[in-house]
Design a protein around this motif. Structure first.
Motif, PDB file in Angstrom:
ATOM      1  N   GLU A 163      20.970  49.502  -6.278  1.00  0.00           N
ATOM      2  CA  GLU A 163      20.441  50.601  -5.470  1.00  0.00           C
ATOM      3  C   GLU A 163      18.919  50.510  -5.358  1.00  0.00           C
ATOM      4  O   GLU A 163      18.356  50.768  -4.292  1.00  0.00           O
ATOM      5  CB  GLU A 163      20.847  51.948  -6.075  1.00  0.00           C
ATOM      6  N   THR A 164      18.265  50.142  -6.444  1.00  0.00           N
ATOM      7  CA  THR A 164      16.808  50.004  -6.431  1.00  0.00           C
ATOM      8  C   THR A 164      16.389  48.872  -5.504  1.00  0.00           C
ATOM      9  O   THR A 164      15.418  49.000  -4.746  1.00  0.00           O
ATOM     10  CB  THR A 164      16.281  49.760  -7.860  1.00  0.00           C
ATOM     11  N   GLN A 165      17.122  47.799  -5.555  1.00  0.00           N
ATOM     12  CA  GLN A 165      16.825  46.667  -4.672  1.00  0.00           C
ATOM     13  C   GLN A 165      16.976  47.087  -3.205  1.00  0.00           C
ATOM     14  O   GLN A 165      16.130  46.762  -2.368  1.00  0.00           O
ATOM     15  CB  GLN A 165      17.755  45.506  -5.004  1.00  0.00           C
ATOM     16  N   GLN A 166      18.032  47.827  -2.901  1.00  0.00           N
ATOM     17  CA  GLN A 166      18.236  48.292  -1.526  1.00  0.00           C
ATOM     18  C   GLN A 166      17.140  49.276  -1.126  1.00  0.00           C
ATOM     19  O   GLN A 166      16.652  49.247   0.003  1.00  0.00           O
ATOM     20  CB  GLN A 166      19.619  48.940  -1.375  1.00  0.00           C
ATOM     21  N   ALA A 167      16.723  50.139  -2.049  1.00  0.00           N
ATOM     22  CA  ALA A 167      15.648  51.090  -1.759  1.00  0.00           C
ATOM     23  C   ALA A 167      14.340  50.352  -1.480  1.00  0.00           C
ATOM     24  O   ALA A 167      13.569  50.756  -0.598  1.00  0.00           O
ATOM     25  CB  ALA A 167      15.479  52.066  -2.924  1.00  0.00           C
ATOM     26  N   ALA A 168      14.095  49.267  -2.200  1.00  0.00           N
ATOM     27  CA  ALA A 168      12.885  48.471  -1.961  1.00  0.00           C
ATOM     28  C   ALA A 168      12.930  47.830  -0.576  1.00  0.00           C
ATOM     29  O   ALA A 168      11.917  47.798   0.141  1.00  0.00           O
ATOM     30  CB  ALA A 168      12.732  47.402  -3.039  1.00  0.00           C
ATOM     31  N   VAL A 169      14.096  47.346  -0.190  1.00  0.00           N
ATOM     32  CA  VAL A 169      14.251  46.760   1.150  1.00  0.00           C
ATOM     33  C   VAL A 169      14.004  47.832   2.211  1.00  0.00           C
ATOM     34  O   VAL A 169      13.295  47.599   3.201  1.00  0.00           O
ATOM     35  CB  VAL A 169      15.661  46.130   1.306  1.00  0.00           C
ATOM     36  N   ASN A 170      14.575  49.010   2.004  1.00  0.00           N
ATOM     37  CA  ASN A 170      14.390  50.107   2.960  1.00  0.00           C
ATOM     38  C   ASN A 170      12.921  50.518   3.049  1.00  0.00           C
ATOM     39  O   ASN A 170      12.416  50.825   4.136  1.00  0.00           O
ATOM     40  CB  ASN A 170      15.253  51.307   2.575  1.00  0.00           C
ATOM     41  N   TYR A 171      12.239  50.536   1.924  1.00  0.00           N
ATOM     42  CA  TYR A 171      10.823  50.901   1.904  1.00  0.00           C
ATOM     43  C   TYR A 171       9.992  49.880   2.682  1.00  0.00           C
ATOM     44  O   TYR A 171       9.138  50.248   3.498  1.00  0.00           O
ATOM     45  CB  TYR A 171      10.340  51.019   0.454  1.00  0.00           C
TER      46      TYR A 171
END
Length: 196
Positions: A82-90
């Motif tokens: 989830e953190t990795q996906q949040a970083a991509v979204n950011y």
């Protein structure tokens, strides 16, 4: 039409009869081997069931004791994704925001070069400004989501480390290789029971 008993048998028929007899002998031999193999398998299966019960009893307490550790590891792995996906979204939101700011800059440059303000340029500038404002909100939301995910992940990793220290013996006793062996033996027993 009847055949007389004194008539010699065609040699081709004789050859085929011999092949048939040989095949029948082989079938009988293989059936005996199959019966022996089934008996051996049932004996090994019974021995395996005893070993499974012993291993399950031995590992049962350790597995149950180590369960919070394994659950925490699974949760931490999920949070890492989830953190990795949040970083991509950011990063995506930042890129969109940067592109929107570039559009505003270009629109302002276009307006600065013209002596009069035409409607198309004003609409383009208005649209670009709106896009900048929207993308700024998205960047802020994405950054906050990323920070929240990172914080949750840090807490989860700390919990995993703490549980690893507290449950070291139980974790070692319930290692994956032992559990894998137990599961394989269980699958073998289950398969044999289904086949019988």
């Amino acid at each position: 039409m009847s055949m007389e008993s004194n008539t010699p048998v065609d040699p081709r028929v004789q050859v085929e009869l011999e092949k048939l007899n040989t095949a029948t002998d082989n079938i009988n031999k293989y059936e005996v081997e199959l019966d022996e193999a089934k008996c051996d398998f049932k004996r090994i299966l019974a021995e395996s069931e005893v070993r499974i019960k012993q291993a399950a009893h031995k590992l049962g307490n350790s597995i149950e004791a180590a369960k919070p550790y394994y659950e925490s590891r699974i949760y931490a792995a999920q949070l890492a994704k989830e953190t990795q996906q949040a970083a991509v979204n950011y990063e995506k939101a930042k890129s969109i925001h940067s592109a929107a700011k570039e559009m505003v800059y270009l629109a302002e440059q276009g307006l600065g070069e013209k002596a009069t303000l035409d409607t198309a340029c004003q609409e383009m500038l208005s649209h670009a400004t709106t896009k900048v404002n929207q993308s700024q909100v998205e960047v802020t939301d994405a950054r906050n989501t990323l920070k929240m995910c990172q914080l949750k992940l840090e807490v989860a990793n700390n919990r995993v480390g703490k549980l690893q220290g507290q449950l070291k013996q139980a974790i070692r006793a319930s290692s994956l290789s032992l559990r894998r062996d137990l599961l394989e033996m269980n699958a073998l027993v289950y398969q044999q029971r289904c086949n019988c």
